[in-house]
Design a protein around this motif. Structure first.
Motif, PDB file in Angstrom:
ATOM      1  N   ILE A  31       0.841  -1.202   0.000  1.00 29.10           N
ATOM      2  CA  ILE A  31       0.000   0.000   0.000  1.00 29.10           C
ATOM      3  C   ILE A  31       0.876   1.251   0.000  1.00 29.10           C
ATOM      4  O   ILE A  31       0.605   2.220  -0.716  1.00 29.10           O
ATOM      5  CB  ILE A  31      -0.966  -0.023   1.200  1.00 29.10           C
ATOM      6  CG1 ILE A  31      -2.041  -1.080   0.964  1.00 29.10           C
ATOM      7  CG2 ILE A  31      -1.593   1.341   1.427  1.00 29.10           C
ATOM      8  CD1 ILE A  31      -2.894  -1.373   2.176  1.00 29.10           C
ATOM      9  N   ALA A  32       1.946   1.230   0.787  1.00 29.37           N
ATOM     10  CA  ALA A  32       2.855   2.378   0.829  1.00 29.37           C
ATOM     11  C   ALA A  32       3.520   2.602  -0.531  1.00 29.37           C
ATOM     12  O   ALA A  32       3.635   3.744  -1.001  1.00 29.37           O
ATOM     13  CB  ALA A  32       3.909   2.175   1.909  1.00 29.37           C
ATOM     14  N   VAL A  33       3.932   1.530  -1.178  1.00 33.25           N
ATOM     15  CA  VAL A  33       4.550   1.635  -2.510  1.00 33.25           C
ATOM     16  C   VAL A  33       3.543   2.207  -3.510  1.00 33.25           C
ATOM     17  O   VAL A  33       3.877   3.088  -4.314  1.00 33.25           O
ATOM     18  CB  VAL A  33       5.082   0.268  -2.980  1.00 33.25           C
ATOM     19  CG1 VAL A  33       5.478   0.294  -4.436  1.00 33.25           C
ATOM     20  CG2 VAL A  33       6.257  -0.161  -2.117  1.00 33.25           C
ATOM     21  N   LEU A  34       2.303   1.735  -3.460  1.00 32.89           N
ATOM     22  CA  LEU A  34       1.272   2.259  -4.354  1.00 32.89           C
ATOM     23  C   LEU A  34       0.990   3.733  -4.090  1.00 32.89           C
ATOM     24  O   LEU A  34       0.740   4.501  -5.025  1.00 32.89           O
ATOM     25  CB  LEU A  34      -0.023   1.465  -4.202  1.00 32.89           C
ATOM     26  CG  LEU A  34      -0.156   0.227  -5.069  1.00 32.89           C
ATOM     27  CD1 LEU A  34      -1.449  -0.504  -4.724  1.00 32.89           C
ATOM     28  CD2 LEU A  34      -0.125   0.567  -6.538  1.00 32.89           C
ATOM     29  N   ALA A  37       3.716   5.676  -5.699  1.00 30.81           N
ATOM     30  CA  ALA A  37       3.547   5.625  -7.154  1.00 30.81           C
ATOM     31  C   ALA A  37       2.402   6.532  -7.611  1.00 30.81           C
ATOM     32  O   ALA A  37       2.505   7.202  -8.640  1.00 30.81           O
ATOM     33  CB  ALA A  37       3.290   4.194  -7.609  1.00 30.81           C
ATOM     34  N   ALA A  38       1.303   6.542  -6.854  1.00 26.73           N
ATOM     35  CA  ALA A  38       0.163   7.382  -7.219  1.00 26.73           C
ATOM     36  C   ALA A  38       0.522   8.858  -7.157  1.00 26.73           C
ATOM     37  O   ALA A  38       0.142   9.633  -8.040  1.00 26.73           O
ATOM     38  CB  ALA A  38      -1.026   7.084  -6.305  1.00 26.73           C
ATOM     39  N   VAL A  39       1.264   9.249  -6.137  1.00 26.16           N
ATOM     40  CA  VAL A  39       1.670  10.648  -6.011  1.00 26.16           C
ATOM     41  C   VAL A  39       2.667  11.014  -7.100  1.00 26.16           C
ATOM     42  O   VAL A  39       2.554  12.059  -7.738  1.00 26.16           O
ATOM     43  CB  VAL A  39       2.260  10.917  -4.601  1.00 26.16           C
ATOM     44  CG1 VAL A  39       2.914  12.279  -4.537  1.00 26.16           C
ATOM     45  CG2 VAL A  39       1.170  10.788  -3.550  1.00 26.16           C
ATOM     46  N   LEU A  46      -4.955   5.502 -10.055  1.00 27.17           N
ATOM     47  CA  LEU A  46      -4.105   4.716  -9.169  1.00 27.17           C
ATOM     48  C   LEU A  46      -4.399   5.044  -7.710  1.00 27.17           C
ATOM     49  O   LEU A  46      -4.432   4.155  -6.855  1.00 27.17           O
ATOM     50  CB  LEU A  46      -2.629   4.951  -9.490  1.00 27.17           C
ATOM     51  CG  LEU A  46      -1.613   4.065  -8.775  1.00 27.17           C
ATOM     52  CD1 LEU A  46      -1.894   2.590  -9.043  1.00 27.17           C
ATOM     53  CD2 LEU A  46      -0.209   4.422  -9.240  1.00 27.17           C
ATOM     54  N   ALA A  47      -4.661   6.287  -7.409  1.00 19.38           N
ATOM     55  CA  ALA A  47      -5.010   6.687  -6.044  1.00 19.38           C
ATOM     56  C   ALA A  47      -6.345   6.064  -5.622  1.00 19.38           C
ATOM     57  O   ALA A  47      -6.494   5.605  -4.481  1.00 19.38           O
ATOM     58  CB  ALA A  47      -5.073   8.204  -5.936  1.00 19.38           C
ATOM     59  N   LEU A  48      -7.309   6.011  -6.539  1.00 19.56           N
ATOM     60  CA  LEU A  48      -8.599   5.391  -6.239  1.00 19.56           C
ATOM     61  C   LEU A  48      -8.429   3.897  -6.013  1.00 19.56           C
ATOM     62  O   LEU A  48      -8.991   3.326  -5.076  1.00 19.56           O
ATOM     63  CB  LEU A  48      -9.590   5.649  -7.373  1.00 19.56           C
ATOM     64  CG  LEU A  48     -10.982   5.068  -7.190  1.00 19.56           C
ATOM     65  CD1 LEU A  48     -11.635   5.661  -5.943  1.00 19.56           C
ATOM     66  CD2 LEU A  48     -11.832   5.345  -8.405  1.00 19.56           C
ATOM     67  N   TYR A  49      -7.618   3.249  -6.850  1.00 20.63           N
ATOM     68  CA  TYR A  49      -7.335   1.829  -6.678  1.00 20.63           C
ATOM     69  C   TYR A  49      -6.691   1.594  -5.308  1.00 20.63           C
ATOM     70  O   TYR A  49      -7.025   0.646  -4.607  1.00 20.63           O
ATOM     71  CB  TYR A  49      -6.417   1.325  -7.794  1.00 20.63           C
ATOM     72  CG  TYR A  49      -5.939  -0.077  -7.585  1.00 20.63           C
ATOM     73  CD1 TYR A  49      -6.783  -1.161  -7.803  1.00 20.63           C
ATOM     74  CD2 TYR A  49      -4.651  -0.326  -7.146  1.00 20.63           C
ATOM     75  CE1 TYR A  49      -6.353  -2.450  -7.588  1.00 20.63           C
ATOM     76  CE2 TYR A  49      -4.209  -1.612  -6.929  1.00 20.63           C
ATOM     77  CZ  TYR A  49      -5.057  -2.674  -7.162  1.00 20.63           C
ATOM     78  OH  TYR A  49      -4.623  -3.947  -6.944  1.00 20.63           O
TER      79      TYR A  49
END
Length: 75
Positions: A31-34, A37-39, A46-49
């Motif tokens: 979750i932290a990696v995502l 990546a989203a930011v 990607l943020a919604l996912y």
């Protein structure tokens, strides 16, 4: 149906809960990696996912950890 003694059952339950804790920790790292990546990508999709996945991971992890024998709360 296989019959196991009480000590073996408790050992298997402890092992299962330990594995669930490791899985929950690994998912939190994902979750932290995502989130990074989203930011970095400035991606709303990607943020919604990430938000949906986070909710599911936390809900299932909380449920399995909260409902272990000896913990307070509903079963």
């Amino acid at each position: 149906m296989t019959v196991i003694d009480d000590r073996a059952r408790r050992r298997l339950l402890r092992r299962g809960y330990a594995l669930e804790s490791v899985t929950l920790g690994w998912n939190m790292i994902g979750i932290a990696v995502l989130a990074v990546a989203a930011v970095a990508a400035r991606s709303v999709a990607l943020a919604l996912y990430l938000a949906v996945q986070s909710a599911l991971v936390l809900a299932t992890g909380f449920r399995s950890q909260h409902c272990r024998p000896g913990s307070p709360g509903p079963r």
